[in-house]
Scaffold this motif. Structure first.
Motif, short mmCIF file in Angstrom:
data_model
loop_
_atom_site.label_atom_id
_atom_site.label_comp_id
_atom_site.label_asym_id
_atom_site.label_seq_id
_atom_site.Cartn_x
_atom_site.Cartn_y
_atom_site.Cartn_z
N ASP A 260 34.09 -40.67 92.51
CA ASP A 260 33.09 -39.76 92.71
C ASP A 260 33.43 -38.54 92.46
O ASP A 260 32.60 -37.56 91.88
N GLU A 261 34.44 -37.96 92.88
CA GLU A 261 34.97 -36.54 93.17
C GLU A 261 35.26 -36.00 91.52
O GLU A 261 34.86 -35.27 91.07
N ILE B 93 33.95 -37.51 88.89
CA ILE B 93 32.49 -37.58 88.28
C ILE B 93 31.97 -36.11 88.54
O ILE B 93 31.24 -35.55 87.59
N PHE B 94 31.98 -35.97 89.85
CA PHE B 94 31.20 -34.85 90.32
C PHE B 94 31.94 -33.43 89.45
O PHE B 94 31.20 -32.59 89.17
N LYS C 261 33.38 -33.24 86.97
CA LYS C 261 33.09 -33.37 85.55
C LYS C 261 31.63 -32.47 85.15
O LYS C 261 31.26 -31.68 84.29
N ASP C 262 30.46 -32.77 86.06
CA ASP C 262 29.52 -32.35 85.97
C ASP C 262 29.31 -30.95 86.40
O ASP C 262 28.55 -30.00 85.83
N ALA C 263 29.66 -30.80 87.48
CA ALA C 263 29.36 -29.35 88.25
C ALA C 263 30.49 -28.30 87.77
O ALA C 263 29.94 -27.25 87.78
N VAL D 146 29.71 -41.15 82.00
CA VAL D 146 29.80 -41.96 83.29
C VAL D 146 28.81 -41.15 84.59
O VAL D 146 29.17 -39.96 84.70
N LYS D 147 27.80 -41.74 84.75
CA LYS D 147 26.84 -41.28 85.84
C LYS D 147 27.37 -41.27 87.21
O LYS D 147 27.08 -40.47 88.02
N ALA D 148 27.86 -42.56 87.57
CA ALA D 148 28.44 -42.64 88.76
C ALA D 148 29.30 -43.80 89.06
O ALA D 148 29.48 -44.83 88.06
N VAL D 149 29.87 -43.87 90.15
CA VAL D 149 30.80 -45.32 90.56
C VAL D 149 29.85 -45.78 91.59
O VAL D 149 29.04 -45.25 92.28
N ARG E 30 26.07 -30.03 97.36
CA ARG E 30 26.98 -30.79 96.07
C ARG E 30 26.05 -31.05 95.00
O ARG E 30 26.36 -31.17 94.21
N GLU F 167 24.99 -28.23 93.07
CA GLU F 167 25.88 -27.96 92.19
C GLU F 167 26.41 -28.62 91.03
O GLU F 167 26.49 -28.40 90.08
N ARG F 168 25.90 -30.05 91.23
CA ARG F 168 26.09 -30.66 90.21
C ARG F 168 25.14 -30.73 89.09
O ARG F 168 25.14 -31.01 87.84
N GLN G 32 22.30 -28.87 84.49
CA GLN G 32 21.65 -29.70 83.60
C GLN G 32 20.53 -29.83 83.30
O GLN G 32 19.63 -30.96 82.96
N HIS H 37 21.97 -38.70 90.43
CA HIS H 37 23.25 -39.58 90.38
C HIS H 37 23.79 -38.86 91.93
O HIS H 37 24.15 -39.92 92.63
N GLN H 38 24.01 -37.70 91.96
CA GLN H 38 24.52 -37.30 93.44
C GLN H 38 23.81 -37.73 94.73
O GLN H 38 24.31 -37.95 95.68
#
Lengths: 147, 483
Positions: free
Chosen positions: A73-74, A76-77, A79-81, A122-125, B187, B190-191, B195, B246-247
């Motif tokens: 998750d970290e 993936i986070f 990657k997006d953030a 990848v959206k999520a685990v 968080r 932030e994510r 987007q 997702h988050q």
């Protein structure tokens, strides 16, 4: 440390998403392999992620399965953030009666759409059938990624 | 899927009885023709049976004709839960909260569009951020993001990205109630902050489509929706709440897992982690999930605004002059409080839909007055090769809590599709057939090949046969952007 691992995509668990089986000789190999598998799922060429800086990821969870969930998750986070692709370098995992802890140093590359060709995001685990098992000297894990 | 152990209720309805597994609170009903149900993978059977364990579930767990295996709920899974003593489960909604689809009519004829098709698709591909790492159309600081979480598509219209009428033609007016930004983590913000106004990847797309006279099956309803002319051009947009949603889902899934023992809850799959709806944790997730629903509405509204700008640039006329009007915007991944009839009395239920579409008949609250005679428009997104459908909500779908399919549904895993198809060959083959594609990922394109999906004609036939919604029109692709 030797992080030798292998992974494969498992059919029959999910048609919409991606189920990964990861194997290794130590629990650290599972975490290392899971991070590399995540990159391989996303990137046409996982070697195109060339770290330019380092990131430390330190996590604690109730057990090693939830720790693996939080670790992916970290990644993936980030990657997006922060637009980062993380390549694991050093990993240690400690487990005990009070839970499990991860110390990871990873190389980070900033996503560059010219250099990094993506298969899929990848959206999520997920927690679906998430497991880590040890049989003799061999460790294995099953992880389903939402894509 | 082997049909042994299933009871055929009618031509397109199958039931898995409560004796299938100890602990099921209700039976499961799977909608589809025999061919479609046989074609579903065994994991669908297991996943929909798991849904029957959810506390507070009413009548049946449902799986739509486009159902296929995912995680937690199958894609196409539906559960209506009594909020007074039942639960809310992020796994019944999915990580991409309010992934959904909207359909925009134009007054353009394909003969006017065809000469500009490549430049139109290329320009859309330049201006609508797609794929991993695409930067959002707007940058919002936390306080603006908080406002957007509450206002959804209304935020966009207030800031000049669209028209008031767009909101009326969006489920929940593009702004669902009970969104509580205080329940959303820093968080998640932030994510998601980079987007807002991005298409994403996977099965998300932006497609230019055309109506053919022979594919308009109900001219009255099609006319009320604005599908009026042979050769008329449309734009379909499929996207969701992106990393923000997702988050939100990831965080509450973990939180729920921790507190389930406190409430004496256990489920056969951790992905079905849940909390009593009427608990602090349940309400917190509901407030945060509604924020993600609104961010997804905002996302699709911004993308549509950009589409209008590009059409305007290419054709040299204002969007209004080009007749660009939102027909409707529907949600796929939500849990909503709705009033439904159960055993003769109306009750408020929390309807979880994961990869399924609300399909209200015309006289139900929430349907725009303009569609009161037609029913709510339902938009079934198909593959870039075969086409998509427009259906309408009908009264007969009461037993399914007014729910219908959302797409064609996969018959092949992504890995299988990538083994069989090559993105480049697929793209050039489609171009020869008059369908021009731009994509951020050629392997991703291969995963979305038409043959990786069920026969959408069969899916919508089964949808109508099962009494879930009425077929109105089929739209054929001519240009597509894949994330």
């Amino acid at each position: 440390m030797d992080y030798t691992y292998s992974f494969e995509i498992i059919e029959g668990i999910t048609r919409a998403d991606i189920a990964l089986s990861i194997r290794g000789q130590a629990i650290e190999s599972i975490f290392f392999g899971a991070a590399k598998a995540l990159l391989a799922v996303m990137l046409e060429d996982p070697e195109s992620a060339v770290p330019v800086e380092e990131r430390a990821i330190n996590l604690e969870r109730e057990n090693e399965e939830l720790l693996l969930f939080s670790f992916l998750d970290e990644l993936i986070f980030l990657k997006d953030a922060e637009n980062l692709l993380l390549v694991p370098r050093d990993i240690s995992v400690e487990t005990g009666a009070n839970g499990a802890a991860l110390r990871c140093v990873a190389g980070a590359d900033v996503i560059d759409r010219e250099r990094h060709r993506f298969n899929v995001d990848v959206k999520a685990v997920t927690m679906h059938r998430l497991e880590i098992r040890r049989v003799g000297e061999l460790w294995s894990a099953l992880v389903v990624l939402d894509v | 899927m082997n049909l042994d152990g299933m009871r055929r209720i009618s031509d397109c309805v199958y039931e898995i009885g409560m004796k299938h597994r100890k602990g099921m609170r209700v039976p499961a009903r799977i909608f589809g023709s025999e061919e479609l149900v046989r074609g579903m993978d065994d994991a669908v059977f297991e996943q929909i049976a798991n849904v029957c364990f959810l506390p507070g579930i009413q009548k049946y767990a449902l799986c739509m004709p486009d159902g296929h295996s995912g995680y937690g709920f199958p894609i196409g899974g539906v559960a209506a839960i009594d909020p007074s003593d039942g639960v809310i489960s992020p796994g019944g909604i999915g990580f991409d909260i309010n992934c959904g689809i909207r359909l925009v009519a134009t007054g353009l004829h394909i003969d006017e569009v065809r000469p500009h098709l490549k430049s139109l698709v290329n320009r859309l591909f330049q201006r609508v951020p797609a794929g991993v790492g695409g930067e959002g159309m707007v940058r919002l600081n936390r306080s603006s993001f908080d406002e957007a979480m509450v206002k959804g598509a209304r935020w966009a219209v207030d800031h000049g990205y669209g028209e008031r009428e767009d909101l009326e033609m969006t489920e929940d007016g593009g702004c669902i109630a009970d969104a509580d930004p205080s329940r959303v983590s820093a968080r998640a913000y932030e994510r998601g902050k980079n987007q807002v106004g991005t298409l994403g990847s996977g099965n998300h797309f932006l497609e230019i489509q055309v109506a053919k006279k022979e594919n308009i099956f109900d001219t009255r309803i099609a006319g009320e929706f604005g599908i009026v002319e042979d050769g008329q051009v449309f734009v379909m947009i499929h996207s969701g709440s992106r990393g923000f949603g997702h988050q939100v889902a990831t965080e509450y899934l973990q939180r729920f897992l921790k507190m389930m023992p406190k409430y004496g809850l256990s489920m056969p799959d951790r992905e079905l982690a849940c909390a009593p709806f009427d608990s602090a944790e349940g309400r917190d997730y509901f407030g945060a999930m509604n924020c993600a629903i609104n961010i997804a509405f905002l996302n699709r509204q911004l993308i549509m605004h950009r589409v209008r700008e590009v059409f305007s640039e290419i054709f040299g006329q204002s969007p209004a002059r080009l007749g660009m009007r939102l027909i409707y915007d529907v949600c796929h991944n939500t849990a909503k409080l709705e009033r439904h009839e159960i055993d003769g009395s109306f009750r408020e239920l929390l309807v979880h839909r994961k990869g399924a579409t609300r399909a209200f008949p015309g006289d139900m609250k929430g349907v725009p007055g303009k569609y009161s005679g037609a029913g709510q428009p339902v938009i079934i997104g198909g593959s870039m090769e075969i086409g998509s459908y427009v259906l309408a909500g009908i009264r007969e779908a009461r037993e399914a809590f007014y729910t219908t399919a959302h797409g064609s549904g996969r018959v092949m895993s992504r890995t299988q599709a990538r083994r069989l198809f090559r993105g480049n060959a697929l793209r050039s083959g489609l171009e020869e057939r008059g369908i021009y594609i731009q994509t951020a990922s050629l392997p991703g394109l291969a995963e979305e090949a038409g043959a990786a999906y069920k026969d959408i004609d069969e899916v919508v036939r089964a949808t109508e046969c099962a009494g879930l919604s009425k077929i109105v029109a089929k739209l054929l692709p001519v240009g597509n952007i894949k994330g």
